[in-house]
Design a protein around this motif. Sequence first.
Motif, PDB file in Angstrom:
ATOM      1  N   GLY A 184       0.806  -1.211   0.000  1.00 64.00           N
ATOM      2  CA  GLY A 184       0.000   0.000   0.000  1.00 64.00           C
ATOM      3  C   GLY A 184       0.840   1.262   0.000  1.00 64.00           C
ATOM      4  N   ALA A 185       0.213   2.364  -0.446  1.00 70.46           N
ATOM      5  CA  ALA A 185       0.925   3.638  -0.559  1.00 70.46           C
ATOM      6  C   ALA A 185       1.353   4.167   0.806  1.00 70.46           C
ATOM      7  N   ASP A 186       0.535   3.941   1.840  1.00 76.99           N
ATOM      8  CA  ASP A 186       0.871   4.435   3.179  1.00 76.99           C
ATOM      9  C   ASP A 186       2.134   3.763   3.717  1.00 76.99           C
ATOM     10  N   LEU A 187       2.232   2.457   3.515  1.00 78.00           N
ATOM     11  CA  LEU A 187       3.410   1.734   3.991  1.00 78.00           C
ATOM     12  C   LEU A 187       4.660   2.178   3.245  1.00 78.00           C
ATOM     13  N   LEU A 188       4.535   2.363   1.932  1.00 79.88           N
ATOM     14  CA  LEU A 188       5.681   2.824   1.146  1.00 79.88           C
ATOM     15  C   LEU A 188       6.110   4.220   1.579  1.00 79.88           C
ATOM     16  N   LYS A 189       5.137   5.074   1.881  1.00 80.09           N
ATOM     17  CA  LYS A 189       5.453   6.427   2.329  1.00 80.09           C
ATOM     18  C   LYS A 189       6.175   6.393   3.676  1.00 80.09           C
ATOM     19  N   THR A 190       5.764   5.506   4.568  1.00 80.88           N
ATOM     20  CA  THR A 190       6.414   5.388   5.876  1.00 80.88           C
ATOM     21  C   THR A 190       7.863   4.935   5.733  1.00 80.88           C
ATOM     22  N   VAL A 191       8.099   3.956   4.858  1.00 84.81           N
ATOM     23  CA  VAL A 191       9.456   3.461   4.643  1.00 84.81           C
ATOM     24  C   VAL A 191      10.325   4.556   4.034  1.00 84.81           C
ATOM     25  N   LYS A 192       9.755   5.316   3.091  1.00 85.14           N
ATOM     26  CA  LYS A 192      10.496   6.417   2.476  1.00 85.14           C
ATOM     27  C   LYS A 192      10.862   7.485   3.490  1.00 85.14           C
ATOM     28  N   GLN A 193       9.936   7.807   4.369  1.00 91.89           N
ATOM     29  CA  GLN A 193      10.213   8.800   5.413  1.00 91.89           C
ATOM     30  C   GLN A 193      11.301   8.311   6.368  1.00 91.89           C
ATOM     31  N   LEU A 194      11.250   7.029   6.717  1.00 92.12           N
ATOM     32  CA  LEU A 194      12.279   6.467   7.593  1.00 92.12           C
ATOM     33  C   LEU A 194      13.649   6.511   6.916  1.00 92.12           C
ATOM     34  N   GLU A 195      13.686   6.208   5.632  1.00 94.30           N
ATOM     35  CA  GLU A 195      14.948   6.292   4.886  1.00 94.30           C
ATOM     36  C   GLU A 195      15.481   7.718   4.869  1.00 94.30           C
ATOM     37  N   SER A 196      14.576   8.693   4.663  1.00 90.02           N
ATOM     38  CA  SER A 196      14.986  10.096   4.650  1.00 90.02           C
ATOM     39  C   SER A 196      15.509  10.535   6.008  1.00 90.02           C
ATOM     40  N   HIS A 197      14.861  10.094   7.094  1.00 88.90           N
ATOM     41  CA  HIS A 197      15.322  10.447   8.443  1.00 88.90           C
ATOM     42  C   HIS A 197      16.703   9.845   8.720  1.00 88.90           C
TER      43      HIS A 197
END
Length: 269
Positions: free
Chosen positions: A38-51
């Motif tokens: 899902g898009a929400d899970l992908l967005k969370t992983v992307k945010q964690l990578e950015s952090h």
Amino acid sequence: METWVRFNSQSQAKERLCRAAQYACTLLGYTLQKGGAGADLLKTVKQLESHMSLTRKLMRLGNSAEALEAAKRAVHLSDSVLRLCVTVAHLNRAMYFACDNVLWAGKTGLLPTLDQNKWSQRSFRYYLFALILNLTRDAYEIGLLMERESRCCGSAKASLSSTPVALTPENGDLSPTPTSPSPPLLLPAAPSLPALSLRLRKQLHLLATVLRNNPPLLLDLLKNGCDILIPLHRLGLYRTSDGLVGAAGLASSVLSILTILHPWLKLKP
């Protein structure tokens, strides 16, 4: 500056762990995307990578000083090729860290008008140059060790065959008798395909022996080989998938952590 270098070296393991987590997120995001997550899970992983990326940039503030100190030490190396490769590689790392620090200031809002794409490309160019020089140094050291190993093997074989033996017709004396005709002169033939294949197998065996006997050199070669995929992909010189970039970054991070846990595995100088 030496005090700062000593202080900064204590945070290298944490930075390597953050780097491993960042590229693990890259690999995880690629895998989830391919699996139809899902898009929400992908967005969370992307945010964690950015952090994780931003945290790493914070930890690397001042790494340019450490790279400059390493370049000053490398200037005194006796081998001219090693001196050139190691010194210029450290100078490129210093410029890479400096650009990375500017990029961190832009991402945190300290420099709101900063062109982040331009500075990111600039930092990856310096990173790529440093990795090319590191791989050149690895290839040079492998060549020296292969030549030394070949000489040692040649000397061992020569010592085994140096025992004097009296030659007679019974044990292989083939010297021509006065009545025998002179042997014809033969021109050296071009190397055949089996001979080339045998030579290639010998060189590969020699390479495997050298790398097996020098774990620090093997780890450095693997680490640089994995790392070079990252700037090549980011600069558009060799486009690959985010999954391969994540796997390469994760592998090189684990190898770096090994050299921190076991300092004898770190290639010197």
